[in-house]
Scaffold this active site. Structure first.
Site, PDB file in Angstrom:
ATOM      1  N   ASP A  62       0.868  -1.180   0.000  1.00 53.38           N
ATOM      2  CA  ASP A  62       0.000   0.000   0.000  1.00 53.38           C
ATOM      3  C   ASP A  62       0.903   1.228   0.000  1.00 53.38           C
ATOM      4  O   ASP A  62       1.471   1.598   1.033  1.00 53.38           O
ATOM      5  CB  ASP A  62      -0.909  -0.020   1.232  1.00 53.38           C
ATOM      6  CG  ASP A  62      -1.620   1.314   1.467  1.00 53.38           C
ATOM      7  OD1 ASP A  62      -1.645   2.155   0.543  1.00 53.38           O
ATOM      8  OD2 ASP A  62      -2.147   1.504   2.584  1.00 53.38           O
ATOM      9  N   GLU A 141      31.824   6.079   2.854  1.00 54.66           N
ATOM     10  CA  GLU A 141      32.442   5.875   4.163  1.00 54.66           C
ATOM     11  C   GLU A 141      31.404   6.258   5.213  1.00 54.66           C
ATOM     12  O   GLU A 141      31.266   7.423   5.573  1.00 54.66           O
ATOM     13  CB  GLU A 141      33.703   6.726   4.301  1.00 54.66           C
ATOM     14  CG  GLU A 141      34.752   6.449   3.222  1.00 54.66           C
ATOM     15  CD  GLU A 141      35.889   7.452   3.253  1.00 54.66           C
ATOM     16  OE1 GLU A 141      36.165   8.012   4.346  1.00 54.66           O
ATOM     17  OE2 GLU A 141      36.490   7.704   2.193  1.00 54.66           O
ATOM     18  N   GLU A 143      29.754   6.591   8.712  1.00 56.96           N
ATOM     19  CA  GLU A 143      30.021   6.675  10.150  1.00 56.96           C
ATOM     20  C   GLU A 143      28.711   6.542  10.914  1.00 56.96           C
ATOM     21  O   GLU A 143      27.639   6.899  10.399  1.00 56.96           O
ATOM     22  CB  GLU A 143      30.711   7.999  10.480  1.00 56.96           C
ATOM     23  CG  GLU A 143      32.065   8.153   9.802  1.00 56.96           C
ATOM     24  CD  GLU A 143      32.646   9.553   9.912  1.00 56.96           C
ATOM     25  OE1 GLU A 143      33.830   9.727   9.569  1.00 56.96           O
ATOM     26  OE2 GLU A 143      31.907  10.476  10.335  1.00 56.96           O
ATOM     27  N   GLU A 221      35.908   6.067  15.350  1.00 63.51           N
ATOM     28  CA  GLU A 221      36.050   7.390  14.745  1.00 63.51           C
ATOM     29  C   GLU A 221      36.358   8.458  15.797  1.00 63.51           C
ATOM     30  O   GLU A 221      36.529   8.165  16.978  1.00 63.51           O
ATOM     31  CB  GLU A 221      34.800   7.752  13.934  1.00 63.51           C
ATOM     32  CG  GLU A 221      34.982   7.605  12.418  1.00 63.51           C
ATOM     33  CD  GLU A 221      36.050   8.514  11.845  1.00 63.51           C
ATOM     34  OE1 GLU A 221      36.447   9.491  12.512  1.00 63.51           O
ATOM     35  OE2 GLU A 221      36.512   8.252  10.723  1.00 63.51           O
ATOM     36  N   GLU A 229      33.314   3.527  12.162  1.00 64.79           N
ATOM     37  CA  GLU A 229      33.251   3.524  10.703  1.00 64.79           C
ATOM     38  C   GLU A 229      33.663   2.155  10.188  1.00 64.79           C
ATOM     39  O   GLU A 229      34.654   1.583  10.666  1.00 64.79           O
ATOM     40  CB  GLU A 229      34.160   4.595  10.112  1.00 64.79           C
ATOM     41  CG  GLU A 229      34.170   4.625   8.593  1.00 64.79           C
ATOM     42  CD  GLU A 229      35.077   5.706   8.014  1.00 64.79           C
ATOM     43  OE1 GLU A 229      35.783   5.409   7.029  1.00 64.79           O
ATOM     44  OE2 GLU A 229      35.094   6.833   8.559  1.00 64.79           O
ATOM     45  N   HIS A 278      31.180  10.264   3.761  1.00 63.71           N
ATOM     46  CA  HIS A 278      32.021  10.723   2.654  1.00 63.71           C
ATOM     47  C   HIS A 278      31.800   9.799   1.464  1.00 63.71           C
ATOM     48  O   HIS A 278      31.837   8.578   1.584  1.00 63.71           O
ATOM     49  CB  HIS A 278      33.494  10.710   3.060  1.00 63.71           C
ATOM     50  CG  HIS A 278      33.800  11.561   4.254  1.00 63.71           C
ATOM     51  ND1 HIS A 278      34.943  11.412   5.008  1.00 63.71           N
ATOM     52  CD2 HIS A 278      33.104  12.568   4.827  1.00 63.71           C
ATOM     53  CE1 HIS A 278      34.951  12.292   5.990  1.00 63.71           C
ATOM     54  NE2 HIS A 278      33.834  13.008   5.904  1.00 63.71           N
ATOM     55  N   ARG A 349      41.302  18.490   4.360  1.00 68.34           N
ATOM     56  CA  ARG A 349      39.980  17.996   4.737  1.00 68.34           C
ATOM     57  C   ARG A 349      39.002  19.098   5.138  1.00 68.34           C
ATOM     58  O   ARG A 349      37.891  18.806   5.568  1.00 68.34           O
ATOM     59  CB  ARG A 349      40.123  16.974   5.873  1.00 68.34           C
ATOM     60  CG  ARG A 349      40.643  15.619   5.378  1.00 68.34           C
ATOM     61  CD  ARG A 349      40.965  14.671   6.529  1.00 68.34           C
ATOM     62  NE  ARG A 349      41.134  13.296   6.051  1.00 68.34           N
ATOM     63  CZ  ARG A 349      42.234  12.815   5.494  1.00 68.34           C
ATOM     64  NH1 ARG A 349      43.272  13.623   5.316  1.00 68.34           N
ATOM     65  NH2 ARG A 349      42.301  11.564   5.105  1.00 68.34           N
ATOM     66  N   GLU A 371      36.310  12.706  -3.553  1.00 62.20           N
ATOM     67  CA  GLU A 371      35.633  12.421  -2.291  1.00 62.20           C
ATOM     68  C   GLU A 371      34.773  13.626  -1.921  1.00 62.20           C
ATOM     69  O   GLU A 371      35.292  14.690  -1.575  1.00 62.20           O
ATOM     70  CB  GLU A 371      36.661  12.154  -1.185  1.00 62.20           C
ATOM     71  CG  GLU A 371      36.017  11.856   0.168  1.00 62.20           C
ATOM     72  CD  GLU A 371      37.038  11.829   1.295  1.00 62.20           C
ATOM     73  OE1 GLU A 371      37.269  10.740   1.850  1.00 62.20           O
ATOM     74  OE2 GLU A 371      37.616  12.898   1.611  1.00 62.20           O
ATOM     75  N   ARG A 373      32.642  15.279   0.675  1.00 60.93           N
ATOM     76  CA  ARG A 373      32.672  15.090   2.119  1.00 60.93           C
ATOM     77  C   ARG A 373      31.444  15.622   2.852  1.00 60.93           C
ATOM     78  O   ARG A 373      31.318  15.444   4.065  1.00 60.93           O
ATOM     79  CB  ARG A 373      33.934  15.752   2.689  1.00 60.93           C
ATOM     80  CG  ARG A 373      35.216  15.113   2.176  1.00 60.93           C
ATOM     81  CD  ARG A 373      36.454  15.873   2.627  1.00 60.93           C
ATOM     82  NE  ARG A 373      36.559  16.012   4.069  1.00 60.93           N
ATOM     83  CZ  ARG A 373      37.003  15.064   4.887  1.00 60.93           C
ATOM     84  NH1 ARG A 373      37.361  13.885   4.397  1.00 60.93           N
ATOM     85  NH2 ARG A 373      37.098  15.281   6.175  1.00 60.93           N
TER      86      ARG A 373
END
Length: 482
Positions: A62, A141, A143, A221, A229, A278, A349, A371, A373
């Site tokens: 449904d 990646e 987390e 992490e 991670e 990421h 980063r 990548e 992020r």
């Protein structure tokens, strides 16, 4: 090129029925993903499952009861299992159960439901081919946090709202039984400070042995209180999104087995790092990674630069899909490992697009990638990968060069310094991101029908209103004595 499930486990319909019979499977879990990314299922008896149902689908859904799918006056949907996604669910021991991921169709042979996220991912893969490439490769990646317990009170608004988190790893732990780690001090600690190594080992084993999903690394992490991670090996777009949804499914269920609770909420702990997703991407043609050019800066080809330029150009609109919750924007603030500024770089980063630089040379050409992020794990991976692909291909079409990379720490720049460098900033909240998507959605047209975008905006604004009308507990600290 080494892929995950595409080369590890692959089944025909006949092979699925053979396994059901020979392995004593009692039930089949039919799983699918809603528009907002939540996993759903219905379970059928294996002895009633037929080859015709595998081919034509099962009238079991449904659509009006799944957020974002259909209205109540036209809601009959069909689930069509994909035999390639067959997996035995190991924690159902009394009644052996296997799962199949499903595509969602309208009844009466009216075709694919346009709001089926898996269908949008498959549509994106066709767009790659029509754009002159063979396929795209994706490696998320993801987390997440694993807490001992979580409590919240939100159903009595006139009494007040609150939440509390329990974790023996946290500096506020009262148990005295562990080696707590401070805020933002959780990256790669050894045991016994890292209490979740056995948990992650079991998740990796189940993902690999039962679901055919290759994981090449796992670790604690940066945040305290059980942030983890587990890295998924890169794969084709739809396969990778399937793997991400299966990953979340496994993590939550294994956490329950351990008497804990896992969450993909981006920012559950104030003053600490949040959880990201990421997203690594590359384009391939004739068995070659098109993003690799040995002679170019950082060995990134001009096609890769254009793809990067497309992501940067549409990054503010992408946030409405890659960061779709109000909580997402508590993570996207400077100083907590999350990217905020619209720029690209190599090892830096603090930029939202990074070109990983661990290795170089033709021998590592397969690893050349972008990548992105910004995304977080509250997002729907089918939609994230499809929308990032659309932005990148739009950049290739328009030849949107990203300009010079930014090598300095952008978090330490002043506003005027960022302005001189032409460095923009991501939306500050979900409402702002939805405004950006509403005004910049044309790049999504080759993959996303208008009704899908409109529905995503509608659902996002609903959540924004839910938060806007309620006072925050910290406001009492700030303003009670005014």
């Amino acid at each position: 090129m080494s892929h995950g499930k595409a080369l590890e486990l692959s089944y025909s319909a006949d092979e699925v029925f053979s396994r059901i019979q020979h392995e004593g499977i009692k039930f089949i879990d039919l799983q699918f993903t809603g528009l907002t990314g939540r996993f759903h299922h219905t379970t059928i008896s294996a002895n009633t499952f037929t080859p015709e149902q595998m081919r034509d689908g099962l009238p079991k859904l449904d659509g009006s009861s799944i957020v974002g799918f259909t209205s109540i006056d036209d809601s009959d949907l069909v689930l069509k299992p994909d035999p390639n996604t067959f997996a035995v669910i190991p924690w159902y021991t009394a009644n052996k159960t296997a799962r199949l991921l499903c595509d969602v169709y309208w009844g009466e042979d009216r075709g694919r439901l346009s709001r089926d996220p898996r269908g949008l991912a498959q549509r994106a893969e066709e767009y790659v081919k029509s754009s002159g490439f063979d396929y795209s490769a994706w490696g998320p990646e993801v987390e997440f946090f694993v807490f001992d317990k979580i409590h919240w009170d939100v159903l009595t608004p006139y009494k007040g709202q609150s939440y509390s988190i329990e974790s023996e790893e946290a500096p506020w732990s009262q148990s005295g039984s562990g080696y707590p780690m401070g805020l933002q001090e959780g990256y790669y600690p050894s045991t016994p400070s890292d209490t979740l190594t056995p948990f992650r080992n079991e998740c990796v084993n189940i993902l690999s042995e039962n679901f055919g999903i290759l994981c090449d690394n796992h670790h604690h992490e940066v945040a305290t209180a059980g942030q983890c991670e587990i890295d998924i090996r890169y794969d084709y777009l739809t396969n990778s999104a399937d793997a991400t949804q299966s990953y979340k499914f496994v993590i939550r269920n294994v956490a329950k087995k351990y008497g804990k609770v896992a969450t993909m909420m981006p920012k559950p702990i104030s003053m600490d790092s949040g959880s990201g997703m990421h997203t690594n991407v590359s384009l391939w043609k004739d068995k070659k990674n098109i993003f690799f050019d040995e002679e170019a800066e950082m060995e990134l080809s001009q096609v890769g630069r254009y793809f990067c330029g497309g992501i940067l150009e549409h990054s503010r609109a992408l946030c409405a899909i890659s960061n779709p919750t109000t909580n997402s924007y508590h993570r996207l603030v400077p100083g907590y490992e999350a990217p905020v500024y619209i720029a690209w770089s190599g090892s830096n980063r603090s930029a939202i697009v990074r070109i990983p630089r661990h290795f170089k040379g033709v021998g590592y050409a397969r690893l050349k990638r972008l990548e992105f992020r910004a995304p977080d794990p509250s997002s729907n991976p089918y939609l994230v990968f499809a929308s990032v692909l659309a932005a990148g291909l739009d950049g290739i079409t328009k030849k949107s060069d990203p300009g010079d990379q930014v090598q300095e720490d952008i978090f330490k720049m002043t506003r005027s310094e960022r302005a001189k460098r032409g460095i923009g900033v991501l939306p500050a909240n979900l409402g702002e991101a939805l405004d950006e998507l509403e005004s910049d959605k044309e790049f999504l047209a080759p993959v996303f029908p208008d009704d899908v975008i409109d529905r995503l905006i509608e659902l996002g604004r609903r959540d924004q209103r839910e938060i806007a009308i309620r006072p925050h507990p910290h406001e009492f600290y700030l303003y009670f004595d005014v």
